[in-house]
Scaffold this motif. Structure first.
Motif, PDB file in Angstrom:
ATOM      1  N   ASP A 150     -58.045 -19.587  -3.129  1.00 51.22           N
ATOM      2  CA  ASP A 150     -57.870 -19.203  -1.728  1.00 51.22           C
ATOM      3  C   ASP A 150     -58.126 -17.701  -1.609  1.00 51.22           C
ATOM      4  OD1 ASP A 150     -57.230 -18.930   0.908  1.00 51.22           O
ATOM      5  OD2 ASP A 150     -55.105 -19.426   0.704  1.00 51.22           O
ATOM      6  N   GLY A 151     -59.296 -17.347  -1.122  1.00 53.82           N
ATOM      7  CA  GLY A 151     -59.621 -15.933  -0.969  1.00 53.82           C
ATOM      8  C   GLY A 151     -59.626 -15.166  -2.272  1.00 53.82           C
ATOM      9  N   GLY A 152     -60.032 -15.832  -3.352  1.00 53.69           N
ATOM     10  CA  GLY A 152     -60.063 -15.162  -4.642  1.00 53.69           C
ATOM     11  C   GLY A 152     -58.773 -15.268  -5.425  1.00 53.69           C
ATOM     12  N   SER A 153     -57.717 -15.829  -4.822  1.00 53.92           N
ATOM     13  CA  SER A 153     -56.428 -16.003  -5.503  1.00 53.92           C
ATOM     14  C   SER A 153     -56.282 -17.449  -5.959  1.00 53.92           C
ATOM     15  CB  SER A 153     -55.264 -15.641  -4.564  1.00 53.92           C
ATOM     16  OG  SER A 153     -55.352 -14.285  -4.162  1.00 53.92           O
ATOM     17  N   ASP A 200     -48.939 -30.631  -1.207  1.00 56.66           N
ATOM     18  CA  ASP A 200     -50.053 -29.712  -0.985  1.00 56.66           C
ATOM     19  C   ASP A 200     -49.602 -28.253  -0.903  1.00 56.66           C
ATOM     20  OD1 ASP A 200     -52.000 -31.700  -0.925  1.00 56.66           O
ATOM     21  OD2 ASP A 200     -51.628 -32.137   1.190  1.00 56.66           O
ATOM     22  N   TYR A 201     -48.356 -28.001  -1.278  1.00 58.52           N
ATOM     23  CA  TYR A 201     -47.850 -26.625  -1.302  1.00 58.52           C
ATOM     24  C   TYR A 201     -48.680 -25.781  -2.273  1.00 58.52           C
ATOM     25  CZ  TYR A 201     -44.756 -22.676  -2.291  1.00 58.52           C
ATOM     26  OH  TYR A 201     -44.250 -21.410  -2.475  1.00 58.52           O
ATOM     27  N   LYS A 202     -48.987 -24.562  -1.889  1.00 58.45           N
ATOM     28  CA  LYS A 202     -49.773 -23.670  -2.727  1.00 58.45           C
ATOM     29  C   LYS A 202     -48.848 -22.687  -3.448  1.00 58.45           C
ATOM     30  CE  LYS A 202     -53.810 -23.805   0.343  1.00 58.45           C
ATOM     31  NZ  LYS A 202     -54.730 -23.001   1.187  1.00 58.45           N
ATOM     32  N   ALA A 203     -48.696 -22.879  -4.744  1.00 54.85           N
ATOM     33  CA  ALA A 203     -47.899 -21.968  -5.569  1.00 54.85           C
ATOM     34  C   ALA A 203     -48.866 -20.980  -6.224  1.00 54.85           C
ATOM     35  CB  ALA A 203     -47.103 -22.738  -6.619  1.00 54.85           C
ATOM     36  N   TYR A 204     -48.956 -19.796  -5.646  1.00 56.60           N
ATOM     37  CA  TYR A 204     -49.967 -18.837  -6.092  1.00 56.60           C
ATOM     38  C   TYR A 204     -49.655 -18.316  -7.492  1.00 56.60           C
ATOM     39  CZ  TYR A 204     -52.140 -18.899  -1.523  1.00 56.60           C
ATOM     40  OH  TYR A 204     -52.804 -19.306  -0.389  1.00 56.60           O
TER      41      TYR A 204
END
Length: 232
Positions: A150-153, A200-204
């Motif tokens: 997501d945006g490079g992360s 679908d939680y995003k754990a960065y």
């Protein structure tokens, strides 16, 4: 026997026919041990330590079990660092790492709840199942899908097995130091959190998240050590 009944029986037989699922006899075999790298041996060390923590939980030593479990956490992080540093990361190594995660995070979490938190055997059966089932599915999905971007992360799909494990440890600490806390509340919180591992939680995946996880483990480790030594 009527024709529809014959068709139904034939359909069931076809579904359970194992001929096409048998492994063919071949001289080609994968040398599993030969494929292990230094990082994989560190992972196996984490497995050894994680199994040690499980045995401590079963012996009724939750504080020492948690401390040894955190040592398995440390080794689990070291193997990834070592693989990246030596350029030995591979799909096979990631499979090994996921296998070890079951014994470093999921099994100890389920046993800690069973030994120290569960208000009944039924509660332990349900919560332990949810931890192992959703945690296992989460690891399988990660091996299949990998990291999201997501945006490079980079991020994990869903919460991780580390989050779930630390939630069980947090409930152990709360049960120990907060009088109003009880196993039913702990079981409800852990049970509700388990499906988040396949959400679908995003754990960065950031340095901050790693530092926070390390600090949480350090604080929890300090508390249980002080408790075990009689300072609290």
């Amino acid at each position: 026997m009527t024709e529809p009944l014959r068709e139904a029986i034939r359909g069931v037989r076809d579904r359970v026919d194992l001929d096409d699922r048998r492994v063919s006899d071949t001289t080609e075999r994968s040398d599993v041990v030969g494929r292990l790298t230094g990082a994989d041996y560190i992972s196996l060390a984490a497995l050894f330590v994680g199994w040690g923590s499980a045995l401590l939980f079963l012996r009724g030593e939750p504080n020492w079990g948690i401390l040894v479990m955190f040592c398995a956490f440390f080794l689990d992080k070291v193997d990834g660092w070592y693989a990246r540093r030596t350029g030995t990361s591979s799909p096979f190594g990631r499979q090994v790492d996921s296998f070890i995660d079951i014994f470093a995070y999921l099994l100890p979490a389920a046993l800690l709840f069973h030994v120290s938190l569960a208000p009944s055997l039924a509660a332990s059966l349900v919560v332990g199942f949810l931890v192992l089932a959703f945690g296992g599915l989460r690891l399988i999905r990660h091996n299949d899908e990998g990291f999201g971007s997501d945006g490079g992360s980079s991020y994990y799909h869903g919460t991780t097995v580390v989050h779930t494990n630390l939630l069980v440890v947090l409930n152990y600490v709360l049960l120990t130091f907060v009088g109003a806390w009880n196993g039913w509340i702990a079981g409800l919180l852990v049970g509700v959190a388990c499906p988040l591992m396949v959400s679908d939680y995003k754990a960065y995946k950031t340095d901050v998240s790693h530092v926070l996880a390390a600090l949480s483990a350090a604080v929890a480790g300090g508390l249980v050590l002080a408790l075990e030594l009689g300072y609290l």
